[in-house]
Design an enzyme around this catalytic site. Structure first.
Site, PDB file in Angstrom:
ATOM      1  N   TYR A 279       0.954  -1.103   0.014  1.00 37.87           N
ATOM      2  CA  TYR A 279      -0.041  -0.068  -0.126  1.00 37.87           C
ATOM      3  C   TYR A 279       1.001   1.171  -0.254  1.00 37.87           C
ATOM      4  O   TYR A 279       1.719   1.488   0.896  1.00 37.87           O
ATOM      5  CB  TYR A 279      -0.784  -0.008   1.131  1.00 37.87           C
ATOM      6  CG  TYR A 279      -1.987   1.028   1.487  1.00 37.87           C
ATOM      7  CD1 TYR A 279      -1.433   2.434   1.119  1.00 37.87           C
ATOM      8  CD2 TYR A 279      -3.092   0.557   1.759  1.00 37.87           C
ATOM      9  CE1 TYR A 279      -2.760   3.125   1.203  1.00 37.87           C
ATOM     10  CE2 TYR A 279      -4.173   1.569   2.278  1.00 37.87           C
ATOM     11  CZ  TYR A 279      -3.883   2.894   1.665  1.00 37.87           C
ATOM     12  OH  TYR A 279      -4.815   3.514   2.044  1.00 37.87           O
ATOM     13  N   TYR A 327      -2.502   4.595  -9.791  1.00 41.35           N
ATOM     14  CA  TYR A 327      -3.811   3.791 -10.290  1.00 41.35           C
ATOM     15  C   TYR A 327      -5.182   4.686  -9.756  1.00 41.35           C
ATOM     16  O   TYR A 327      -5.719   5.179 -10.396  1.00 41.35           O
ATOM     17  CB  TYR A 327      -3.768   2.371  -9.578  1.00 41.35           C
ATOM     18  CG  TYR A 327      -5.038   1.680 -10.240  1.00 41.35           C
ATOM     19  CD1 TYR A 327      -5.458   1.396 -11.302  1.00 41.35           C
ATOM     20  CD2 TYR A 327      -5.825   1.079  -9.173  1.00 41.35           C
ATOM     21  CE1 TYR A 327      -6.361   0.776 -11.668  1.00 41.35           C
ATOM     22  CE2 TYR A 327      -6.858   0.252  -9.417  1.00 41.35           C
ATOM     23  CZ  TYR A 327      -7.109   0.062 -10.683  1.00 41.35           C
ATOM     24  OH  TYR A 327      -8.560  -0.570 -11.013  1.00 41.35           O
TER      25      TYR A 327
END
Lengths: 381, 139
Positions: A279, A327
């Site tokens: 992450y 993204y």
């Protein structure tokens, strides 16, 4: 959890990602849930477990018309969904429910129907001992440890920028990525300074979107339309809600505890890992993740990334959807990292890693506050 | 440092009141476990090292070193320009968040491990906030 006993049999994101002012946050949960039910070939009546974060599981279950026998509202930030996977696996094994739906939806950019951010107020420990110093959200808090990390490890600002450059290479292969244009280290370093030493391109996006997963017992998993993704091992932990109280700013205790637990449960070694998600709310997170999960020794992560080990064609493909930097990042990004691991193990990712059979998906919650790790495989070892 | 009226004011709780009473009288107060000698922050009426409820409040030296920081470049109504948000390591061991003041807010002026000393500014009648500035080399 009991390794290999539970599988992900449904996975999907919201129909759109990015800027979605036409949907409220709750509807983003529902859009993701409906897409995931379709992916799994299931109906609402098949779901008897609901887990979510950012919304109450009551809101989500009622909105969807589900009457669950098990709910989990664990909400420790963006890695909550990794913890939900872990808790769901335990619940399924315990017989508390059979088929769990985990949803995420967040109107992070448009702010449609978004609940109030639950800060602790002036009487919380953060309110008394951090907020008065005028931190302005994650870009000015999550980033504080990095100068100490740089000093202790010799990592450079060019190496920090390289993280964003390489993740953009992955994003370029992904039609759904928010940003796909190539970047150079100079582009990243010359961008607007947000919180020194982090420029805008070293901070995550802010977008709208959602995603959902459906889990059930591994024994049932072959009855679904897609190749099952088995849960091999999981971990979770928390450290501190206050960045100033991290034990050591060069390493995350929550990462270390969560990662070690997941690897021990899965019974795999690092060389078994084909694909990795860490992450990346900010560009330094992959350094901490690579080191705290044991892929790199202390201080070697930046060189590992710079040597293109995590880039397309490298030995350890990392953040292959483009990550939170390129993204999408709705606020609680962990769900999108899990979705990419599932796609890679199904063999359906836009930037597909050849023969990916084991994926490690590692999340952070809050600002080094919490962590969850899920190790998945497309076969039972 | 500009407009203190734009700073979120802490609200003391029973467990932290001694700290805020201390800053109001120009003292930075820490706590120490009477059983295991652990010195800790933020305040609580038990030792996070050994769970003993036998703890004492004492006045810290006010000396610290710069542990890590960022310089926020986005505008904040309390500041005229970019400002540091830092974590300092107190001479007694605990760390705390602060702004480094009375020094250029630049990477060249803010050097990790530089010596700092505490200073206080009132935010309200009851709450005086500790800040750190260069000086006070630790002995």
């Amino acid at each position: 959890m009991k390794p290999n006993s539970v599988a992900i049999v449904g996975a999907a994101e919201t129909t759109e990602l990015g800027k979605i002012p036409s949907l409220s946050q709750l509807q983003l949960h529902a859009d993701a849930a409906l897409n995931t039910l379709k992916d799994a070939g299931l109906g609402l009546s098949d779901i008897d477990g609901v887990a979510t974060a950012g919304e109450s599981p009551t809101n989500v279950a009622h909105y969807l018309g589900i009457t669950p026998t098990w709910v989990d509202g664990t909400s420790v930030g963006g890695c909550s969904f990794m913890l939900h996977v872990r808790h769901a696996a335990a619940a399924i094994n315990e017989g508390l429910c059979e088929t769990v739906l985990i949803t995420h939806g967040e109107s992070g950019r448009s702010g449609i129907g978004r609940g109030m951010f639950r800060g602790g107020g002036g009487a919380s420990l953060q309110g008394q001992f951090e907020s008065p110093y005028c931190a302005m959200g994650p870009p000015t808090i999550f980033t504080i440890p990095f100068l100490r990390y740089m000093k202790e490890t010799g990592t450079t600002l060019e190496q920090l920028a390289t993280v964003a450059v390489i993740q953009r290479e992955w994003a370029a292969m992904n039609p759904r990525a928010s940003f796909k244009d190539p970047l150079t280290v100079e582009d990243v370093m010359n961008e607007r300074m947000i919180a020194y030493p982090f420029t805008k391109l070293e901070c995550c996006l802010v977008t709208d979107g959602g995603g959902a997963l459906i889990l059930t017992a591994a024994a049932r998993a072959k009855d679904f339309p897609h190749k099952p993704v088995y849960i091999l091992g999981t971990g979770e932990s928390v450290e501190t809600p206050m960045i100033s109280q991290m034990e050591d700013m060069t390493t995350s205790k929550a990462f270390r505890v969560s990662g070690a637990k997941a690897f021990a449960e899965a019974g795999i070694s690092h060389s078994d890992v084909d694909h990795l998600m860490i992450y990346d709310a900010f560009a330094h997170l992959p350094f901490y993740g690579l080191e705290d999960l044991g892929f790199c020794r202390k201080g070697e992560a930046a060189g590992f990334i710079e040597a293109r080990n995590t880039a397309p064609g490298g030995q350890l493909p990392l953040n292959t959807n483009g990550g939170g930097l390129s993204y999408m990042h709705s606020g609680m990004y962990g769900m999108y990292a899990l979705q990419e691991s599932v796609r890679q193990l199904r063999g359906t990712a836009p930037a597909q890693v050849d023969n990916a059979s084991i994926s490690v998906c590692h999340g952070v919650g809050g600002m080094f506050a919490a962590s969850g790790t899920v190790i998945m495989g497309n076969a039972i070892p | 440092m500009a407009n203190t009226a734009k700073i979120p004011v802490p609200v003391a709780t029973p467990e932290t009141l001694h700290f805020w009473e201390g800053t109001k009288s120009g003292e930075l107060r820490l706590q120490k476990c009477d059983e295991c000698s652990h010195v800790y922050f933020p305040p609580r009426p038990f030792c996070p090292g050994c769970a003993s409820r036998k703890v004492s409040i004492f006045k810290a030296s006010g000396k610290a070193t710069l542990y890590s920081y960022v310089i926020n470049h986005r505008p904040h109504p309390a500041f005229d320009g970019p400002y540091s948000i830092a974590v300092v390591e107190l001479e007694e061991g605990p760390r705390m968040m602060t702004n480094i003041i009375n020094v250029d807010q630049t990477p060249e002026a803010l050097i990790l491990d530089m010596p700092l000393e505490v200073t206080f500014k009132p935010l309200s009648d009851d709450i005086h906030l500790p800040y750190f500035q260069p000086g006070g080399a630790t002995s």
